[in-house]
Design a protein around this motif. Structure first.
Motif, PDB file in Angstrom:
ATOM      1  N   SER A 139       0.830  -1.210   0.000  1.00 49.47           N
ATOM      2  CA  SER A 139       0.000   0.000   0.000  1.00 49.47           C
ATOM      3  C   SER A 139       0.865   1.261   0.000  1.00 49.47           C
ATOM      4  O   SER A 139       0.515   2.251  -0.642  1.00 49.47           O
ATOM      5  CB  SER A 139      -0.967  -0.008   1.186  1.00 49.47           C
ATOM      6  OG  SER A 139      -0.282   0.052   2.408  1.00 49.47           O
ATOM      7  N   CYS A 140       1.992   1.229   0.688  1.00 49.69           N
ATOM      8  CA  CYS A 140       2.927   2.362   0.618  1.00 49.69           C
ATOM      9  C   CYS A 140       3.478   2.514  -0.793  1.00 49.69           C
ATOM     10  O   CYS A 140       3.630   3.632  -1.298  1.00 49.69           O
ATOM     11  CB  CYS A 140       4.075   2.170   1.607  1.00 49.69           C
ATOM     12  SG  CYS A 140       3.621   2.326   3.330  1.00 49.69           S
ATOM     13  N   ALA A 141       3.773   1.391  -1.434  1.00 52.76           N
ATOM     14  CA  ALA A 141       4.310   1.421  -2.791  1.00 52.76           C
ATOM     15  C   ALA A 141       3.303   2.021  -3.770  1.00 52.76           C
ATOM     16  O   ALA A 141       3.677   2.777  -4.665  1.00 52.76           O
ATOM     17  CB  ALA A 141       4.686   0.014  -3.233  1.00 52.76           C
ATOM     18  N   ILE A 142       2.055   1.701  -3.608  1.00 57.20           N
ATOM     19  CA  ILE A 142       1.027   2.170  -4.528  1.00 57.20           C
ATOM     20  C   ILE A 142       0.849   3.679  -4.433  1.00 57.20           C
ATOM     21  O   ILE A 142       0.732   4.367  -5.449  1.00 57.20           O
ATOM     22  CB  ILE A 142      -0.301   1.438  -4.263  1.00 57.20           C
ATOM     23  CG1 ILE A 142      -0.174  -0.021  -4.676  1.00 57.20           C
ATOM     24  CG2 ILE A 142      -1.460   2.110  -4.980  1.00 57.20           C
ATOM     25  CD1 ILE A 142      -1.313  -0.905  -4.225  1.00 57.20           C
ATOM     26  N   PHE A 184      -8.338   0.205  -6.859  1.00 55.10           N
ATOM     27  CA  PHE A 184      -8.450  -0.903  -5.915  1.00 55.10           C
ATOM     28  C   PHE A 184      -8.204  -2.257  -6.580  1.00 55.10           C
ATOM     29  O   PHE A 184      -7.542  -3.118  -6.007  1.00 55.10           O
ATOM     30  CB  PHE A 184      -9.827  -0.855  -5.250  1.00 55.10           C
ATOM     31  CG  PHE A 184     -10.005  -1.873  -4.184  1.00 55.10           C
ATOM     32  CD1 PHE A 184      -9.266  -1.806  -3.012  1.00 55.10           C
ATOM     33  CD2 PHE A 184     -10.903  -2.906  -4.343  1.00 55.10           C
ATOM     34  CE1 PHE A 184      -9.425  -2.754  -2.015  1.00 55.10           C
ATOM     35  CE2 PHE A 184     -11.074  -3.849  -3.355  1.00 55.10           C
ATOM     36  CZ  PHE A 184     -10.332  -3.773  -2.186  1.00 55.10           C
ATOM     37  N   LYS A 185      -8.724  -2.449  -7.804  1.00 58.24           N
ATOM     38  CA  LYS A 185      -8.525  -3.732  -8.492  1.00 58.24           C
ATOM     39  C   LYS A 185      -7.050  -3.990  -8.778  1.00 58.24           C
ATOM     40  O   LYS A 185      -6.563  -5.109  -8.590  1.00 58.24           O
ATOM     41  CB  LYS A 185      -9.330  -3.779  -9.797  1.00 58.24           C
ATOM     42  CG  LYS A 185     -10.816  -3.898  -9.583  1.00 58.24           C
ATOM     43  CD  LYS A 185     -11.552  -4.179 -10.873  1.00 58.24           C
ATOM     44  CE  LYS A 185     -11.426  -3.032 -11.833  1.00 58.24           C
ATOM     45  NZ  LYS A 185     -12.243  -3.188 -13.045  1.00 58.24           N
ATOM     46  N   ALA A 186      -6.341  -2.984  -9.213  1.00 54.89           N
ATOM     47  CA  ALA A 186      -4.908  -3.141  -9.470  1.00 54.89           C
ATOM     48  C   ALA A 186      -4.149  -3.418  -8.172  1.00 54.89           C
ATOM     49  O   ALA A 186      -3.213  -4.223  -8.152  1.00 54.89           O
ATOM     50  CB  ALA A 186      -4.358  -1.890 -10.141  1.00 54.89           C
ATOM     51  N   ALA A 187      -4.570  -2.778  -7.096  1.00 49.39           N
ATOM     52  CA  ALA A 187      -3.923  -3.005  -5.802  1.00 49.39           C
ATOM     53  C   ALA A 187      -4.123  -4.442  -5.335  1.00 49.39           C
ATOM     54  O   ALA A 187      -3.182  -5.069  -4.828  1.00 49.39           O
ATOM     55  CB  ALA A 187      -4.474  -2.023  -4.766  1.00 49.39           C
ATOM     56  N   ILE A 188      -5.320  -4.972  -5.513  1.00 53.28           N
ATOM     57  CA  ILE A 188      -5.581  -6.363  -5.133  1.00 53.28           C
ATOM     58  C   ILE A 188      -4.729  -7.312  -5.977  1.00 53.28           C
ATOM     59  O   ILE A 188      -4.161  -8.281  -5.460  1.00 53.28           O
ATOM     60  CB  ILE A 188      -7.085  -6.698  -5.261  1.00 53.28           C
ATOM     61  CG1 ILE A 188      -7.878  -5.969  -4.175  1.00 53.28           C
ATOM     62  CG2 ILE A 188      -7.335  -8.190  -5.190  1.00 53.28           C
ATOM     63  CD1 ILE A 188      -7.609  -6.457  -2.768  1.00 53.28           C
ATOM     64  N   CYS A 189      -4.629  -7.040  -7.279  1.00 52.59           N
ATOM     65  CA  CYS A 189      -3.795  -7.888  -8.146  1.00 52.59           C
ATOM     66  C   CYS A 189      -2.335  -7.860  -7.698  1.00 52.59           C
ATOM     67  O   CYS A 189      -1.676  -8.909  -7.650  1.00 52.59           O
ATOM     68  CB  CYS A 189      -3.915  -7.433  -9.598  1.00 52.59           C
ATOM     69  SG  CYS A 189      -5.506  -7.783 -10.339  1.00 52.59           S
ATOM     70  N   LEU A 190      -1.820  -6.687  -7.361  1.00 52.14           N
ATOM     71  CA  LEU A 190      -0.449  -6.586  -6.870  1.00 52.14           C
ATOM     72  C   LEU A 190      -0.283  -7.343  -5.554  1.00 52.14           C
ATOM     73  O   LEU A 190       0.718  -8.033  -5.346  1.00 52.14           O
ATOM     74  CB  LEU A 190      -0.050  -5.124  -6.668  1.00 52.14           C
ATOM     75  CG  LEU A 190       0.295  -4.330  -7.920  1.00 52.14           C
ATOM     76  CD1 LEU A 190       0.501  -2.866  -7.560  1.00 52.14           C
ATOM     77  CD2 LEU A 190       1.522  -4.893  -8.583  1.00 52.14           C
ATOM     78  N   PHE A 212      -7.119   1.593   1.912  1.00 51.77           N
ATOM     79  CA  PHE A 212      -7.972   2.740   2.232  1.00 51.77           C
ATOM     80  C   PHE A 212      -7.324   3.677   3.250  1.00 51.77           C
ATOM     81  O   PHE A 212      -7.535   4.889   3.190  1.00 51.77           O
ATOM     82  CB  PHE A 212      -9.351   2.266   2.678  1.00 51.77           C
ATOM     83  CG  PHE A 212     -10.133   1.655   1.548  1.00 51.77           C
ATOM     84  CD1 PHE A 212     -10.607   2.440   0.510  1.00 51.77           C
ATOM     85  CD2 PHE A 212     -10.344   0.294   1.495  1.00 51.77           C
ATOM     86  CE1 PHE A 212     -11.290   1.883  -0.557  1.00 51.77           C
ATOM     87  CE2 PHE A 212     -11.029  -0.290   0.423  1.00 51.77           C
ATOM     88  CZ  PHE A 212     -11.515   0.526  -0.598  1.00 51.77           C
ATOM     89  N   LEU A 213      -6.514   3.144   4.152  1.00 48.00           N
ATOM     90  CA  LEU A 213      -5.764   3.990   5.076  1.00 48.00           C
ATOM     91  C   LEU A 213      -4.770   4.852   4.306  1.00 48.00           C
ATOM     92  O   LEU A 213      -4.688   6.068   4.527  1.00 48.00           O
ATOM     93  CB  LEU A 213      -5.036   3.131   6.112  1.00 48.00           C
ATOM     94  CG  LEU A 213      -4.075   3.901   7.022  1.00 48.00           C
ATOM     95  CD1 LEU A 213      -4.841   4.808   7.974  1.00 48.00           C
ATOM     96  CD2 LEU A 213      -3.187   2.942   7.784  1.00 48.00           C
ATOM     97  N   GLN A 214      -4.009   4.241   3.408  1.00 46.49           N
ATOM     98  CA  GLN A 214      -3.016   5.000   2.647  1.00 46.49           C
ATOM     99  C   GLN A 214      -3.677   5.995   1.694  1.00 46.49           C
ATOM    100  O   GLN A 214      -3.157   7.095   1.481  1.00 46.49           O
ATOM    101  CB  GLN A 214      -2.097   4.056   1.861  1.00 46.49           C
ATOM    102  CG  GLN A 214      -1.289   3.116   2.702  1.00 46.49           C
ATOM    103  CD  GLN A 214      -0.359   3.817   3.683  1.00 46.49           C
ATOM    104  OE1 GLN A 214       0.019   4.959   3.523  1.00 46.49           O
ATOM    105  NE2 GLN A 214       0.006   3.090   4.716  1.00 46.49           N
ATOM    106  N   LYS A 215      -4.821   5.625   1.164  1.00 52.22           N
ATOM    107  CA  LYS A 215      -5.562   6.543   0.294  1.00 52.22           C
ATOM    108  C   LYS A 215      -5.982   7.779   1.080  1.00 52.22           C
ATOM    109  O   LYS A 215      -5.860   8.906   0.596  1.00 52.22           O
ATOM    110  CB  LYS A 215      -6.773   5.835  -0.304  1.00 52.22           C
ATOM    111  CG  LYS A 215      -7.498   6.635  -1.330  1.00 52.22           C
ATOM    112  CD  LYS A 215      -8.592   5.803  -1.999  1.00 52.22           C
ATOM    113  CE  LYS A 215      -9.244   6.593  -3.093  1.00 52.22           C
ATOM    114  NZ  LYS A 215     -10.261   5.802  -3.791  1.00 52.22           N
TER     115      LYS A 215
END
Length: 164
Positions: A47-50, A102-108, A157-160
């Motif tokens: 999540s930090c990376a995103i 969100f979809k890309a984050a889940i895939c990662l 969602f925290l990082q967002k």
């Protein structure tokens, strides 16, 4: 993002990494379900990376990896190398190839989690010549990877929220 806000965000993330490490490795809070035990620092690094780019991802991965390796039974640098390079790759992919949705984050998260558990299996079991049964994959590795990947949801969602 202003320098003060960036510093506050970095401090919050560093404290979060440290608190999660202490809870997991010192207090024994594993949050396991059956034999599936997540490594919660992995989705936090993702999540930090995103949201914060390559440098922040490498620093978060390095910090989390050093902490994890400091409590490992073996004297390897596996977690440090994997989380640092994996954070860099995730940041690169989210910024240049994928979207930050969100979809890309889940895939990662799914790819990174399965990659972590599979490469850890190769390094610590296959290359060491330790035989592992098929049940180890079905009951430990796959559920742990899925459970680890799911933990991205609250961190995303925290990082967002922190990045806005």
């Amino acid at each position: 993002m202003s320098k003060a806000r960036a510093f506050l965000t970095a401090t919050i993330n560093a404290l979060l990494i440290f608190i999660l490490f202490v809870l997991r490795y010192s207090c024994g809070v594993t949050l396991g379900i059956g034999q599936a035990v997540p490594i919660i620092l992995i989705p936090l690094v993702i999540s930090c990376a995103i949201f914060y780019g390559e440098n922040a991802a490498m620093l978060a991965g390095f910090f989390a990896g050093v902490l994890m390796d400091s409590s490992a039974a073996s004297g390897s640098w596996f977690n440090t190398l994997f989380l640092t390079l994996g954070g860099l790759v995730c940041a690169f992919l989210s910024a240049r190839v994928l979207n930050r949705n969100f979809k890309a984050a889940i895939c990662l998260s799914v790819g990174f989690s399965f990659g972590y558990f599979f490469i850890k299996y190769l390094v610590f079991f296959v290359f060491e010549g330790i035989a592992v049964s098929y049940n180890y994959f079905l009951l430990d590795l796959i559920p742990s990877a899925v459970y680890t990947a799911v933990w991205l949801i609250p961190f995303y969602f925290l990082q967002k929220k922190l990045s806005n």
